[in-house]
Write a protein that holds these residues in place. Sequence first.
Motif, mmCIF file in Angstrom:
data_model
loop_
_atom_site.group_PDB
_atom_site.id
_atom_site.type_symbol
_atom_site.label_atom_id
_atom_site.label_comp_id
_atom_site.label_asym_id
_atom_site.label_seq_id
_atom_site.Cartn_x
_atom_site.Cartn_y
_atom_site.Cartn_z
ATOM 1 N N GLY A 83 39.813 35.661 44.605
ATOM 2 C CA GLY A 83 40.066 36.880 45.360
ATOM 3 C C GLY A 83 39.285 38.094 44.919
ATOM 4 O O GLY A 83 39.480 39.181 45.488
ATOM 5 N N THR A 84 38.380 37.949 43.948
ATOM 6 C CA THR A 84 37.533 39.072 43.551
ATOM 7 C C THR A 84 36.074 38.865 43.956
ATOM 8 O O THR A 84 35.227 39.699 43.655
ATOM 9 N N ALA A 110 49.019 40.606 49.626
ATOM 10 C CA ALA A 110 47.836 39.817 49.259
ATOM 11 C C ALA A 110 47.601 39.940 47.762
ATOM 12 O O ALA A 110 47.424 41.039 47.241
ATOM 13 N N VAL A 111 47.597 38.810 47.076
ATOM 14 C CA VAL A 111 47.483 38.788 45.614
ATOM 15 C C VAL A 111 46.172 38.107 45.233
ATOM 16 O O VAL A 111 46.036 36.887 45.363
ATOM 17 N N PRO A 112 45.171 38.865 44.754
ATOM 18 C CA PRO A 112 43.930 38.233 44.310
ATOM 19 C C PRO A 112 44.129 37.553 42.961
ATOM 20 O O PRO A 112 44.821 38.073 42.079
ATOM 21 N N SER A 158 39.432 36.464 35.785
ATOM 22 C CA SER A 158 39.544 37.828 35.242
ATOM 23 C C SER A 158 40.976 38.352 35.284
ATOM 24 O O SER A 158 41.332 39.285 34.549
ATOM 25 N N SER A 159 41.833 37.746 36.129
ATOM 26 C CA SER A 159 43.242 38.139 36.178
ATOM 27 C C SER A 159 44.141 37.120 35.468
ATOM 28 O O SER A 159 45.356 37.149 35.608
ATOM 29 N N VAL A 180 48.447 29.933 50.248
ATOM 30 C CA VAL A 180 47.392 30.039 49.235
ATOM 31 C C VAL A 180 46.050 29.836 49.941
ATOM 32 O O VAL A 180 45.907 28.956 50.783
ATOM 33 N N ILE A 181 45.105 30.708 49.607
ATOM 34 C CA ILE A 181 43.752 30.636 50.159
ATOM 35 C C ILE A 181 42.799 30.327 49.016
ATOM 36 O O ILE A 181 42.740 31.065 48.029
ATOM 37 N N ASP A 182 42.037 29.261 49.151
ATOM 38 C CA ASP A 182 41.068 28.882 48.126
ATOM 39 C C ASP A 182 39.661 29.209 48.616
ATOM 40 O O ASP A 182 39.130 28.552 49.504
ATOM 41 N N VAL A 183 39.081 30.259 48.037
ATOM 42 C CA VAL A 183 37.694 30.622 48.352
ATOM 43 C C VAL A 183 36.832 30.557 47.088
ATOM 44 O O VAL A 183 35.842 31.264 46.956
ATOM 45 N N THR A 184 37.231 29.693 46.148
ATOM 46 C CA THR A 184 36.447 29.516 44.930
ATOM 47 C C THR A 184 35.159 28.753 45.228
ATOM 48 O O THR A 184 35.034 28.097 46.259
ATOM 49 N N ASN A 185 34.221 28.843 44.293
ATOM 50 C CA ASN A 185 32.979 28.093 44.433
ATOM 51 C C ASN A 185 32.508 27.658 43.053
ATOM 52 O O ASN A 185 32.782 28.331 42.052
ATOM 53 N N SER A 186 31.812 26.543 43.017
ATOM 54 C CA SER A 186 31.313 26.022 41.746
ATOM 55 C C SER A 186 30.238 26.942 41.184
ATOM 56 O O SER A 186 29.330 27.350 41.916
#
Length: 248
Positions: A9-10, A28-30, A34-35, A55-61
């Motif tokens: 979320g950042t 909305a909770v990022p 870092s958190s 839950v929204i997953d927008v992570t990337n490798s």
Amino acid sequence: MAKIVIIGGTGLIGSQVVDRLRAAGEEAVPASPSSGVNTLTGDGVDAVLAGADVVIDVTNSPSFEEQAVLDFFTTSTTTLLEAAARAGVGHYLALSVVGTDRLAESAYFRGKIAQEKLITGSGLPYTIVHATQFFEFVRGIADEATDGDTVRLSDALIRPIAAADVATAVAGVATAAPLNGIREVAGPETFGLDRLVRTALAAAGDPRHVEIDRTARYFGALLGERTLLPGDDPVVGATRFADWQAAR
């Protein structure tokens, strides 16, 4: 008001998703390393998902190396799915890429395919958002394909999209019922990949020359004419590439 946790979320997309959801009155909770939330180690994941509706997953490798990217998507996604199940999350949403299933030659996309299989087989209500390539990454495509002062690219068709429009679409999907399927998102214009990159480089005053090479690979995968295109009914972003360039 729903509690929606945005994993990643950042980042480029996640931070804008957070802004849009908050503007719509959602909680909305990022969440990111870092958190104190690490989906590879599991640290902080159960705590941040407690009481979450979505839950929204927008992570990337962080690495595109073959084993690293596969390990990232399988480990991170498994951690999140298990925690979401424990928390009783009612909607699991992940951001992926248009054409993923057609790009299995690429180590990166094999990682995304593995991620999607885990989600669809999890038993959780889900939506996978497939987005086309972002405007913000067009220069990166050029860098990947550069040899000396020549950029060798396929002329395969592509409908690139602004990251802001992807974030708007993801936020909208997050507040709707799960599809238990895929929602495609694309930009309003179709380009040849070579022309898109040529246009971007010219606007930036970059002297590199773009040459059409239909054997050139896209992050390791050979492209057909329509490999990167969505189907017939995508959600269409509002921003045109020239307008995005002018605004920057």
